[in-house]
Scaffold this active site. Structure first.
Site, short mmCIF file in Angstrom:
data_model
loop_
_atom_site.label_atom_id
_atom_site.label_comp_id
_atom_site.label_asym_id
_atom_site.label_seq_id
_atom_site.Cartn_x
_atom_site.Cartn_y
_atom_site.Cartn_z
N GLN A 35 -8.44 -0.41 3.46
CA GLN A 35 -8.41 -0.47 4.33
C GLN A 35 -9.98 -1.68 3.71
O GLN A 35 -10.69 -1.47 4.66
CB GLN A 35 -8.55 0.40 5.74
CG GLN A 35 -8.05 0.21 6.19
CD GLN A 35 -7.33 -1.39 6.73
OE1 GLN A 35 -7.90 -1.57 7.41
NE2 GLN A 35 -5.89 -1.14 7.48
N ASN A 77 -7.96 3.63 8.04
CA ASN A 77 -7.62 2.86 8.55
C ASN A 77 -7.51 2.69 10.69
O ASN A 77 -8.01 1.89 11.19
CB ASN A 77 -6.52 2.66 8.62
CG ASN A 77 -5.58 3.75 8.50
OD1 ASN A 77 -5.83 4.48 8.28
ND2 ASN A 77 -4.69 3.65 9.38
N HIS A 85 -1.07 -7.53 2.96
CA HIS A 85 -1.07 -8.62 3.60
C HIS A 85 -2.55 -7.76 4.85
O HIS A 85 -2.79 -8.02 5.88
CB HIS A 85 0.15 -7.98 4.58
CG HIS A 85 0.18 -6.54 4.79
ND1 HIS A 85 0.03 -6.16 6.03
CD2 HIS A 85 0.27 -5.93 3.91
CE1 HIS A 85 0.31 -4.85 6.34
NE2 HIS A 85 0.53 -5.20 4.95
N GLY A 135 0.87 -1.37 0.10
CA GLY A 135 -0.26 -0.03 0.15
C GLY A 135 1.20 1.20 -0.02
O GLY A 135 0.72 2.55 -0.82
N CYS A 158 1.23 2.57 12.52
CA CYS A 158 2.32 3.20 11.57
C CYS A 158 2.91 4.94 12.60
O CYS A 158 3.85 4.60 12.99
CB CYS A 158 2.18 3.84 10.24
SG CYS A 158 1.58 2.10 9.14
N THR A 192 13.52 -7.40 -11.08
CA THR A 192 12.76 -9.01 -10.99
C THR A 192 11.42 -9.28 -10.24
O THR A 192 11.70 -8.66 -9.05
CB THR A 192 13.79 -9.88 -11.17
OG1 THR A 192 15.01 -9.78 -11.68
CG2 THR A 192 12.87 -11.58 -11.36
C1 LIG Z 1 -1.79 -0.57 5.63
C2 LIG Z 1 -2.10 0.49 5.09
C3 LIG Z 1 -1.22 1.07 3.81
C4 LIG Z 1 -0.16 0.87 3.81
O1 LIG Z 1 -0.22 -0.82 3.11
P1 LIG Z 1 1.10 -1.11 3.50
O2 LIG Z 1 1.26 -2.21 1.91
O3 LIG Z 1 1.45 -2.35 4.50
O4 LIG Z 1 3.01 -0.28 2.74
C5 LIG Z 1 -1.67 2.40 3.36
N1 LIG Z 1 -2.74 3.10 3.76
C6 LIG Z 1 -4.03 2.31 4.49
C7 LIG Z 1 -5.02 2.65 5.09
C8 LIG Z 1 -3.06 1.62 5.46
O5 LIG Z 1 -4.23 0.30 5.80
#
Ligand SMILES: *Cc1c(COP(=O)(O)O)cnc(C)c1O
Length: 389
Positions: A179, A151, A201, A69, A325, A237
């Site tokens: 999300q 989030n 993930h 993300g 985060c 790659t």
């Molecule tokens: C988790 C999240 C991200 C970041 O995604 P990653 O794959 O962990 O880099 C970005 N935006 C939102 C809204 C998220 O919940």
């Protein structure tokens, strides 16, 4: 152990793991190689591209694989201004004040280079007013980026209304849907968005992989230069096994979307009604309808959310105060601040986020534990007399 932190990350689905394994030990070819090993890896990526595209109603060639993300958000935010050449410093971006750091930090960095950014305010439920977009657009505006579902508090933005405005002014619209994917039906065509970020993930796929949907016709500058993989947009790659796993996770998310949504709604209503019944001085945050239902965000007045997380953890329950985060920065949630919360309300917040594996029994157990530890913490709270705990 009870895992209620699915907004931070999720377990990789067993079927996903199964799909991935051969790409480590049997099909390890480089997708750019022309021999059989290479061709197999390449076709596995193409299959995954179709699976990702199908989940959001896109065409496979509109999907760019990224590392997640964060990278997807960075790719669009830098890619649009950079595609303008040297005059990019004059650009203007519109976003919201409640975005994930993976939007806000690139915006702040672009600002250092002269780009202007408008951060739209939100109401007390965390929703922006689409009219504010109309009022913020100027001839230099090159992109609008508004997240789909928040989030921390789970609120959903009026993306379709926003896209009508953006289409009218012919400004590309990006949405961070990390999300929202797998929690609500998403169709990029119906929504009218030009770019959309997904992370593997968060939907029971492996970490370190994701995608950016880029609508056909939208030009963005490539992000990493080199051998020209991903149609020249992201050289290097490909992470074949993870891409394969991500594709499978998308396929499962699509197949089980309705089932998962109703499961989340069941857990949500059950938990909420029990908490309200069992624990006094609790506030439910975010919008109660325009939301993803795998998220419950609460404020327990007179309690420190971090103490609550630690106590829950001692009982084998994993939850969060909000964004994983923001833990690094130790800052009070910018989302709750933007929603007008005072210090006490921000401090007392707890986020519970469900995954497909969670059960009603886990909800019951957690409410029992919460009831006990909230009472414990309140008995020594500085707000004890204020609320007469
Ligand atoms: C988790 C999240 C991200 C970041 O995604 P990653 O794959 O962990 O880099 C970005 N935006 C939102 C809204 C998220 O919940």
């Amino acid at each position: 152990m009870i895992y209620f932190d699915n907004a931070a990350s999720t377990a990789v689905h067993p079927e996903v793991v199964k799909e991935m394994i051969p790409y480590f030990d049997i099909q390890y070819g480089n997708p750019s190689s022309i021999h059989q090993f290479g061709r197999k890896a390449k076709s596995a990526i193409q299959k995954a591209r179709k699976q990702v595209a199908a989940l959001i109603g896109a065409e496979p060639d509109e999907i760019l694989f990224t590392s997640g993300g964060t990278e997807s958000n960075n790719t669009i935010l830098y890619g649009i201004p950079k595609s303008q050449g040297p005059k990019f410093v004059l650009n203007h971006i519109i976003t919201s004040s409640i975005e994930h750091e993976a939007i806000l930090e690139p915006c702040r960095d672009l600002e250092k280079n002269g780009v202007k950014v408008t951060y739209l305010s939100v109401d007390e439920h965390g929703i922006i007013n689409p009219n504010d977009i109309t009022n913020s657009i100027n001839p230099q505006t090159v992109i609008v980026s508004v997240m789909f579902a928040n989030n921390e508090v789970g609120t959903i933005q009026p993306i379709k209304e926003i896209s009508k405005i953006c289409n009218k002014y012919q400004i590309p619209l990006h949405t961070d849907a990390v999300q929202a994917v797998g929690k609500v039906p998403i169709n990029v065509e119906e929504l009218g968005v030009d770019a959309l970020s997904i992370s593997s993930h968060k939907i029971n796929g492996p970490k370190g992989v994701g995608a950016l949907f880029i609508k056909k016709g939208l030009t963005i500058a490539p992000e990493i230069l080199g051998g020209g993989q991903e149609n020249g947009m992201r050289s290097g790659t490909e992470n074949v096994a993870s891409i394969v796993g991500f594709g499978k996770a998308c396929e499962i998310a699509k197949e089980r979307l309705n089932e998962n949504i109703s499961h989340f709604q069941t857990l949500y209503s059950s938990m909420l009604s029990k908490i309200v019944k069992e624990i006094p001085h609790v506030k439910l945050n975010g919008n109660t309808e325009k939301r993803i239902f795998n998220n419950i965000h609460l404020t327990f007045l007179g309690v420190n959310g971090e103490d609550l997380i630690i106590k829950l953890d001692e009982h084998g329950i994993a939850a969060s105060t909000g964004s994983a985060c923001s833990v690094h920065t130790q800052k009070a949630s910018h989302v709750l601040k933007a929603m007008g919360f005072n210090h006490e309300q921000i401090t007392g917040s707890l986020r519970i986020s469900f995954g497909y594996m969670n059960t009603l029994d886990e909800v019951d157990q957690t409410v029992e534990v919460l009831k006990k530890i909230v009472a414990e913490l309140r008995s020594v709270s500085p707000y004890k007399t204020k609320y007469n705990f």
